[in-house]
Design a protein around this motif. Structure first.
Motif, short mmCIF file in Angstrom:
data_model
loop_
_atom_site.label_atom_id
_atom_site.label_comp_id
_atom_site.label_asym_id
_atom_site.label_seq_id
_atom_site.Cartn_x
_atom_site.Cartn_y
_atom_site.Cartn_z
N VAL A 178 -9.08 1.22 -2.09
CA VAL A 178 -7.83 0.40 -2.22
C VAL A 178 -8.52 -1.09 -2.51
O VAL A 178 -8.12 -1.86 -3.26
N ILE B 150 0.80 -1.14 -0.16
CA ILE B 150 -0.12 0.12 -0.02
C ILE B 150 0.85 1.25 0.12
O ILE B 150 1.71 1.32 0.90
N LEU C 297 -2.21 0.51 -4.76
CA LEU C 297 -1.97 -0.96 -4.24
C LEU C 297 -1.12 -1.54 -5.49
O LEU C 297 -1.59 -2.16 -6.57
#
Length: 572
Positions: A131, A30, A41
């Protein structure tokens, strides 16, 4: 001694140069900005989907309690996200515990990388959708680490000097991790200090949990004594516990196409790992001949290094091996070996010699060959103790187990239709020969030749030869058949010859009559061979039943005579 040898191996291989970290696969990074903004990501998996291994802070031993990692953990802890993303299965307790560690360390160190991660986690609820949409599927087990945009490419947040020092302090401080640890004398190092209450997990053990299992654990009152709890009942220091676990995980880890870096699979439920006190090429050589052997390497092992060094005057380096299996959350040690390399070489030479059988000369039979040859059809696999006893015969020079004889005979009764049928027949008969020559204690060894012995006085051996001759007659007379007498009668003839052979001889008369009409020379040759074998049988009549060892002699006689036919054909 076993744990001591593993700990010494970990020290020798440099696996404990930094005891605060361990090599684990990281599936994705990350990347965050200084203000905590999510940037990307980045997956780190290879073409096979395996995560790149990095040195990460040791993940704490987890049972039921929630214990977060240090800036590296799975998605359930880092993001509070696991399972099917569409169902939004969140894990707030784990995520809160992970965030608490990050915030404390960021405040303590004032490190910009740690502060960036803390800022990201503070805004996690808002940034989480960005994410999770970067990955199609989430199981929650994906291991995640952080990279700060202000660092050079390749440097991760937990690798920053300030965080490494913070992690070392947390690990070394009393009351962290082992909050109630007693100071006792370590059974491995002999030093007095806090003992490990929970030992690290051993992974990749067949039959154990995929998340890992414990080799040493005390989790019930019945296992404890004298008021001691958990690891206090077998006091081992944290360094020693991490050392033996790291050594085992290193040897059990996958290495390229090999399932185990330094071990051999013994079926579905057991594995053997081995090492030496000092570095020695015999370990690599053993891997090459006991597990998926290559012809040149196996022959080189069986003939050059072992035979050339057989006196072994300078081969006193200790050799260790242990057979492991799993029982859910526990690792089971099924066997332990400790002797010199000189003894190892002698034992392995004896193993190959016991298995030596005419045919398939390109390489000796490996343990992997043996296990595969006697596995029953389907997915059940062999009994765990069978593979353990077989490796005991190979490495320890022990007798071959009688269960191996029964398993090989049982598999001979099932026809093999694939291209490897000839090799499987050879392997099973080689195992039968070895078991007859080196049986368990209490059973008389039998003399079994490597190739055909027409003068053998053993009736079961001659019966096996007779069956091979009758099978050959059928093949020549009918010019090939889809279902031979071996497919239909072999198992019954091997167990109850008195019932089956009269029927087979009656059929042979029809086959001889058919062959006479086409080739009188071939018919006379087969008829003469039948008479020769029959002449070596006692006049008192057929044996009604054959015992297990006698069935083994039958199988060897069949194989020898069948192999002799192929040898003659090749010579012609």
């Amino acid at each position: 001694m076993m744990l001591n040898a593993l700990y010494a191996y970990a020290q020798r291989e440099g696996l404990l140069e930094d005891p605060d970290v361990e090599l684990l696969a990281v599936d994705a990074l990350i990347v965050v900005g200084s203000d905590g903004r999510f940037l990307s990501l980045t997956p780190t998996t290879d073409e096979r989907g395996r995560g790149l291994k990095r040195a990460v802070p040791r993940i704490p031993k987890r049972t039921v309690a929630i214990q977060p990692g240090f800036f590296v953990d799975n998605a359930r802890y880092v993001l509070g996200w696991g399972g099917d993303a569409a169902k939004a299965k969140k894990n707030p307790e784990r995520a809160e515990a992970f965030q608490a560690v990050v915030h404390v360390v960021a405040k303590e160190t004032n490190d910009p990388g740690a502060q960036a991660v803390a800022a990201f986690l503070s805004k996690l609820e808002k940034q989480l959708p960005k994410v999770v949409e970067q990955r199609e599927e989430w199981t929650g087990e994906e291991r995640l680490a952080f990279r700060w945009s202000g660092d050079e490419e390749g440097t991760l947040v937990h690798e920053r000097p300030a965080l490494r020092e913070a992690w070392a302090r947390r690990r070394g401080a009393e009351g962290v991790g082992d909050r109630a640890a007693r100071r006792m004398r370590c059974l491995v190092t002999g030093e007095i200090g806090p003992v490990a209450r929970l030992h690290p997990s051993i992974k990749n053990v067949p039959g154990a949990q995929s998340s890992g299992a414990a080799l040493v654990s005390f989790n019930e009152e019945a296992f404890c004594s004298q008021g001691l709890t958990q690891g206090e009942n077998a006091p081992i220091s944290r360094a020693a516990a991490e050392g033996y676990a790291t050594a085992l995980n290193h040897m059990l880890a996958r290495d390229g196409d090999r399932r185990y870096r330094q071990g051999v699979s013994l079926g579905k439920d057991a594995v053997v790992v081995f090492w030496t006190r000092e570095p020695d090429p015999v370990v690599d050589t053993l891997l090459n001949v006991l597990d998926f052997p290559q012809p040149a390497q196996a022959v080189h092992f069986a003939e050059s290094p072992l035979r050339g060094l057989e006196p072994g005057e300078f081969d006193e380096t200790p050799f260790y091996a242990m057979t492991l299996g799993g029982n859910a959350a526990r690792v089971v040690v099924r066997d332990w070996f400790e002797f010199s390399i000189r003894e190892l070489k002698r034992n392995v030479l004896g193993y190959f010699e016991a298995l030596r059988l005419e045919g398939r000369r390109e390489r000796p039979l490996s343990v992997w060959d043996a296990v595969r040859a006697v596995e029953p059809p389907g997915a059940r696999g062999i009994p765990p103790d069978l593979g353990t006893k077989l490796i005991g015969a190979a490495l320890g020079g022990r007798p071959f187990p009688r269960e191996l004889l029964a398993a090989a005979l049982r598999r001979l009764r099932v026809p093999d239709k694939d291209d490897g049928a000839s090799f499987l027949l050879h392997t099973r008969c080689a195992l039968i020969k070895a078991t007859l020559r080196r049986p368990p204690h209490g059973i008389k060894p039998m003399e079994v030749s490597v190739s055909l012995n027409p003068d053998s006085p053993e009736v079961p051996y001659q019966l096996g030869r007779l069956f091979a001759v009758l099978e050959r007659l059928q093949w020549i007379a009918l010019e090939g058949v889809n279902t031979s007498i071996k497919d239909r009668y072999f198992g019954a003839a091997m167990a109850n010859p008195g019932v089956v052979f009269p029927r087979l001889l009656q059929l042979s008369n029809h086959h001889l009559a058919k062959l006479l009409g086409r080739s009188k020379g071939s018919a006379r040759w087969v008829e003469k061979l039948i008479a020769e074998v029959m002449g070596r049988l006692p006049p008192r009549g057929w044996s009604t039943t054959l015992k297990l060892e006698e069935q083994g002699q039958f199988a060897i006689g069949y194989y020898h005579q069948r192999q002799d036919f192929f040898t003659r054909r090749d010579e012609d």
